[in-house]
Design an enzyme around this catalytic site. Sequence first.
Site, PDB file in Angstrom:
ATOM      1  N   SER A 107       0.910  -1.011  -0.011  1.00 37.98           N
ATOM      2  CA  SER A 107       0.233   0.472  -0.103  1.00 37.98           C
ATOM      3  C   SER A 107       0.308   1.337   0.287  1.00 37.98           C
ATOM      4  CB  SER A 107      -1.068   0.319   1.317  1.00 37.98           C
ATOM      5  OG  SER A 107      -1.622   1.132   1.165  1.00 37.98           O
TER       6      SER A 107
ATOM      7  N   ASP B 138      -8.695  -6.473  -4.656  1.00 34.28           N
ATOM      8  CA  ASP B 138      -8.270  -5.005  -4.212  1.00 34.28           C
ATOM      9  C   ASP B 138      -9.008  -4.049  -4.211  1.00 34.28           C
ATOM     10  OD1 ASP B 138      -6.543  -3.304  -3.388  1.00 34.28           O
ATOM     11  OD2 ASP B 138      -4.829  -4.125  -3.400  1.00 34.28           O
TER      12      ASP B 138
ATOM     13  N   HIS C 250      -7.074  -6.243   0.260  1.00 40.79           N
ATOM     14  CA  HIS C 250      -5.415  -5.066  -0.156  1.00 40.79           C
ATOM     15  C   HIS C 250      -5.104  -5.454   1.567  1.00 40.79           C
ATOM     16  CE1 HIS C 250      -3.483  -1.431  -0.560  1.00 40.79           C
ATOM     17  NE2 HIS C 250      -4.035  -1.214   0.157  1.00 40.79           N
TER      18      HIS C 250
END
Length: 354
Positions: free
Chosen positions: A36, A131, A165
């Site tokens: 991320s 995601d 995610h």
Amino acid sequence: MRWILLVLVLLCGAAPAQVVSLPAMKAGQVSVSGLSSGAFMAVQFEVAFSRTVTGAGVIAGGPYFCSQGSVYIATTSCSCTIELFSCRVRPGGTRVPDLIAITDWFAAAQTIDPTSAMAGHRVWMLSGSADSVVPQPVMNDLNTYYRHYIDANRIFYKRNLNAEHAMPTDNYGNSCLTLGSPYINDCDYDAAGELLNWIYGPLAARANPAGRFIAFDQSEFISLPGWHGMADTGYLYVPPACDDGVNGQGCRLHVAFHGCLQDLDDIGTTFVRRAGYNAWADNNRLLVLYPQASALYPFTNPNACWDWFAYDDTRYAQKSGRQMAAVKRMVDRLTGVTAIAGEPPLRCRRDRCT
């Protein structure tokens, strides 16, 4: 007083780690990875310091300078992370040709290393097909960006893992389709091992970590870290083979950047201990550096993300960016790199660097 301290220890599970100075070592073969915001940070660190870094692992990140210093672009075109505006992620939406032009401009201005140094890198990428925060079109754009500088046979891109995610592991975390803290998911897939094997491999088998964790003072590397989105304390994992009195010579160094909401205040040392890197360290003489970001309240950086959208510094993606320079100083300490000839060494205290 002693019984009060004992109760606190029992409630917290362990006494606070002693914070020391990051040791001077002589490791080599530096690589980076992240999830991320840590993935965006890993990309920009790799590009800016391409002469230092040999490879990168990117999980749910995007191209270099993706946000172009705009939180609006960062949260609508490079990710889908704000409810005030509709998500604008789409194929080609990060405008890769513009980002390549900016990269080349920075390199020509010598604010980042020459782009030619990236040609020898090995890059591993993963985009979960489920995601919802950094959808696959952003990672596809990153693949296009990398292909401009690096041959395709040096790039691995996995995009068929049905994962949300998070940092995928094969033995720890939430279910693979969960979106939530600590953003480490058990997907029956060892992302840390796969990326390390691609960058350095083939590696010896993983093992239960038997090394030690060093909690170190990050204010040695950036003045007033809390004012610039960095925690006071970072972590280093040292395997026994690198802790033998020869300052880590013959060992390699991997820098692992955590993602948003994976900082010490939100999940403690869970990312440091459970993301999967340490299991590969002992048998492969691999130091693992875990620099730590922190939140800036109330609006600037409440989720303790790394600076990939100029919340602290307009030079955030260049070598002189505060966070970038701080991590580079940590890497230099661990690889035995000294200050440039004629340049006085940086001396930092909590109130200033001179």
